[in-house]
Design an enzyme around this catalytic site. Structure first.
Site, PDB file in Angstrom:
ATOM      1  CG  ASP A 180      -1.780   8.381   1.336  1.00 39.20           C
ATOM      2  OD1 ASP A 180      -2.311   9.316   1.696  1.00 39.20           O
ATOM      3  OD2 ASP A 180      -0.497   7.944   1.473  1.00 39.20           O
ATOM      4  CB  THR A 185       1.110  15.902   1.391  1.00 37.23           C
ATOM      5  OG1 THR A 185       0.434  14.836   1.823  1.00 37.23           O
ATOM      6  CG2 THR A 185       0.239  17.176   2.002  1.00 37.23           C
TER       7      THR A 185
HETATM    8  N1  LIG Z   1      10.412  11.027   5.688  1.00 37.77           N
HETATM    9  C1  LIG Z   1       9.916  10.275   4.626  1.00 37.77           C
HETATM   10  N2  LIG Z   1      10.553   9.191   4.217  1.00 37.77           N
HETATM   11  C2  LIG Z   1       9.579   8.493   3.348  1.00 37.77           C
HETATM   12  N3  LIG Z   1       8.472   8.662   2.913  1.00 37.77           N
HETATM   13  C3  LIG Z   1       7.721   9.577   3.435  1.00 37.77           C
HETATM   14  C4  LIG Z   1       8.493  10.604   4.267  1.00 37.77           C
HETATM   15  N4  LIG Z   1       7.204  11.466   4.997  1.00 37.77           N
HETATM   16  C5  LIG Z   1       6.439  11.239   4.206  1.00 37.77           C
HETATM   17  N5  LIG Z   1       6.558  10.201   3.453  1.00 37.77           N
HETATM   18  C6  LIG Z   1       5.662   9.606   2.523  1.00 37.77           C
HETATM   19  O1  LIG Z   1       6.082   9.333   1.398  1.00 37.77           O
HETATM   20  C7  LIG Z   1       5.261   9.205   0.169  1.00 37.77           C
HETATM   21  C8  LIG Z   1       5.528  10.140  -0.770  1.00 37.77           C
HETATM   22  O2  LIG Z   1       6.678  10.081  -1.032  1.00 37.77           O
HETATM   23  P1  LIG Z   1       7.360  10.123  -2.472  1.00 37.77           P
HETATM   24  O3  LIG Z   1       6.283  11.200  -3.254  1.00 37.77           O
HETATM   25  O4  LIG Z   1       8.587  10.891  -2.270  1.00 37.77           O
HETATM   26  O5  LIG Z   1       7.150   8.948  -3.194  1.00 37.77           O
HETATM   27  C9  LIG Z   1       4.016   9.541   0.935  1.00 37.77           C
HETATM   28  O6  LIG Z   1       3.357   8.638   1.262  1.00 37.77           O
HETATM   29  C10 LIG Z   1       4.423  10.574   2.133  1.00 37.77           C
HETATM   30  O7  LIG Z   1       3.479  10.708   2.917  1.00 37.77           O
HETATM   31  P2  LIG Z   1       2.061  11.471   2.455  1.00 37.77           P
HETATM   32  O8  LIG Z   1       0.926  10.522   2.003  1.00 37.77           O
HETATM   33  O9  LIG Z   1       1.885  12.179   3.704  1.00 37.77           O
HETATM   34  O10 LIG Z   1       2.323  12.455   1.335  1.00 37.77           O
HETATM   35 MG   LIG Z   2       1.437   8.790   1.398  1.00 34.05          MG
HETATM   36 MG   LIG Z   3      -1.202  10.969   2.602  1.00 36.39          MG
HETATM   37 MG   LIG Z   4       0.554  12.701   5.224  1.00 37.51          MG
END
Ligand SMILES: Nc1ncnc2c1ncn2[C@@H]1O[C@H](COP(=O)(O)O)[C@@H](O)[C@H]1OP(=O)(O)O
Ligand SMILES: [Mg+2]
Ligand SMILES: [Mg+2]
Ligand SMILES: [Mg+2]
Length: 395
Positions: A180, A185
């Protein structure tokens, strides 16, 4: 924790126990410093992945440098919209390109398979050329600042190719890197926590993990203080199966071994959950915490930085219950999983099953993910089961 010992012992690279003590291993050296004696089996498994560990640490550190640079200069124009409306930044692509490129340069003799979050589809569209050139310049600037690979400058085509190496399906056979490039993000865009999360799967088992958390304080965030003075942030956690978990600052390489908290009284425990309510059902976590007897309010932070913080005992429990229909991806948990498991923690789904990273890009699991130490897991599982039953019967 499930460890594929057979596959570790069967590695052709190590054939005799004598080899173990002839080759100098940074992990063994660290273990001596921290006065732990690795078993022969532990040493086998740690040594098998020495080259991969140092390549992964280099890749994640350079990616962290790139992300820090972008986060400092972040502008509205850095944010694109993907079809799923999640924000994707120049840094997501740059980080993925950099990690993919560095791993291939550092491990030229190994077959390269990468399961990663981003792909270049949006970058190939009309109007994206300028963004792609910015990403390419960023990647080249970071490589130049490190003095690495001065023989080559990447073209926009090289960057697109490096990003698209991440399309592997993973699975239970062979080795696959899992990335990742920016986990969290939303936290990254807010100026809060995020992580560069890189792991290695070998025959379906996570055998190595590196978690770079550029905004995580070097000192504990217990009590919820995620922010500290400039200069005191930036952690790199790393683990190899059987070798424990270590952390050092992103600016140095003097590592310390970490352990999860040994608290067994829930009244003294604190728990982590997502900052974003859209990512995890906060009402369910608070019902579980109440049932368990946890007194402290939740510590809400973004990304796999939660796994890193838990591995060094900043908190004892991490609860994650995505809303119905969300499928967890392996890159969102692989590195965090091994960092916690090697620090003595337990990571399962909400039914207590171990996480299975061997099924491709997604994790198939029951309801959610829960993390804690060995002592608290039985009572946590009971509280989870009861809270879920109550929630279901109230619907
Ligand atoms: N609707 C969603 N429900 C759960 N997790 C999500 C959702 N959308 C994105 N994520 C992913 O959850 C993670 C972050 O969650 P958190 O910070 O709440 O623990 C990231 O991996 C994020 O992706 P990304 O890698 O694109 O940021
Ligand atoms: Mg992620
Ligand atoms: Mg990511
Ligand atoms: Mg993402």
């Amino acid at each position: 924790m499930s460890i594929n010992f057979v596959s570790i012992i069967a590695k052709p690279k190590i054939t005799t126990t004598t080899n173990l003590f002839l080759v100098s291993s940074p992990l063994l050296f660290l273990s001596n410093k921290t006065k732990t004696k690795p078993s022969i089996l532990t040493a086998f498994s740690s040594m098998s992945y020495d080259k991969e560990l140092s390549a992964a640490k280099k890749a994640a550190s350079l990616a962290a440098r790139l992300c820090q640079k972008v986060q400092k200069a972040i502008l509205q124009s850095d944010v694109q919209s993907k079809s799923d409306k999640s924000p994707v930044t120049v840094a997501d692509y740059g980080s993925q390109a950099l990690v993919s490129y560095v791993l291939q340069r550092e491990l030229p003799s190994e077959l390269f398979s990468l399961v990663a979050e981003e792909d270049s589809e949006d970058l190939r569209k009309d109007g994206a050329q300028e963004t792609l050139e910015r990403i390419t310049k960023l990647v080249n600037d970071i490589l130049a600042s490190d003095g690495s690979y001065s023989d080559s400058t990447l073209s926009t085509d090289d960057v697109v190719k490096a990003i698209d190496c991440g399309k592997s399906e993973g699975g239970s056979r062979g080795r696959h890197w899992v990335l990742d490039p920016i986990d969290g993000t939303k936290g990254f865009l807010r100026g809060d926590q995020y992580a560069i999360a890189l792991a290695l799967l070998d025959e379906g088992t996570v055998v190595l993990g590196v978690l770079a958390c550029p905004n995580l304080p070097l000192t504990s965030i217990a009590g919820g203080s995620q922010h500290s003075l400039p200069g005191e942030v930036g952690c790199l956690f790393f683990s190899v199966v059987g070798g424990g978990t270590y952390v050092h600052s992103l600016d140095s390489s003097s590592a310390v071994k970490v352990q999860v908290s040994s608290i067994d009284n829930p009244e003294e425990a604190s728990f982590f959950e997502s900052y974003e309510a859209a990512h995890s059902m906060h009402d369910l976590s608070s019902s579980i915490a109440k049932k368990l007897g946890v007194k402290a309010p939740p510590v809400r932070i973004d990304s796999q930085a939660k796994y890193g913080a838990l591995s060094r005992g900043d908190g004892v429990i991490y609860l994650r219950f995505p809303h119905k229909g969300y499928r967890e991806k392996i890159w969102d948990h692989a590195a965090g999983y091994i960092v916690v498991a090697e620090a003595g923690g337990v990571v399962t789904d909400a039914a207590g099953n171990p996480l299975d990273f061997s099924k491709g890009r997604y994790l198939d699991l029951d309801t959610g993910i829960i993390v804690t130490n060995q002592k608290l897991m039985p009572s946590l599982l009971k509280a989870v089961r009861e809270s879920i039953e109550e929630k279901v019967s109230s619907l």
